[in-house]
Design a protein around this motif. Sequence first.
Motif, short mmCIF file in Angstrom:
data_model
loop_
_atom_site.label_atom_id
_atom_site.label_comp_id
_atom_site.label_asym_id
_atom_site.label_seq_id
_atom_site.Cartn_x
_atom_site.Cartn_y
_atom_site.Cartn_z
N PRO A 66 0.79 -1.23 0.00
CA PRO A 66 0.00 0.00 0.00
C PRO A 66 0.82 1.29 0.00
O PRO A 66 0.38 2.30 -0.50
N ALA A 67 2.04 1.24 0.52
CA ALA A 67 2.83 2.47 0.66
C ALA A 67 3.95 2.62 -0.38
O ALA A 67 4.75 3.53 -0.27
N ASP A 68 3.99 1.75 -1.41
CA ASP A 68 5.11 1.84 -2.35
C ASP A 68 4.89 2.85 -3.48
O ASP A 68 5.77 3.06 -4.31
N PRO A 87 -3.82 -4.30 8.61
CA PRO A 87 -3.46 -5.24 9.68
C PRO A 87 -2.11 -5.87 9.41
O PRO A 87 -1.73 -6.09 8.26
N SER A 88 -1.38 -6.16 10.46
CA SER A 88 -0.09 -6.82 10.29
C SER A 88 -0.31 -8.29 9.97
O SER A 88 -1.33 -8.87 10.34
#
Length: 91
Positions: free
Chosen positions: A9-11, A89-90
Amino acid sequence: MKICPDAEPADGLFDVLLIGDISKRDLVMTLPKIYRGTHLPHPRAELLRGARVSIAAPIPLPVQLDGEQPGTTPATFEVVPGALRLRVPSA
């Protein structure tokens, strides 16, 4: 479902899965694997990544986004860093 199991999601990139012409039998055999994320690699699937994605077709096709239809092709999507706050979630 884990359509693009390695998506981050953060790339700053879209993960786009293109699925070619598959038989009903192949679909029935592959669909359960999507829940585990084990459907890739698949000979009729191609995973693409990019910060900007453009979609075109010979005739206008409906674009579906999370159950909504905002328009038709051609369409271009672009990542806007920091535009959405996500709670993930992890593992």
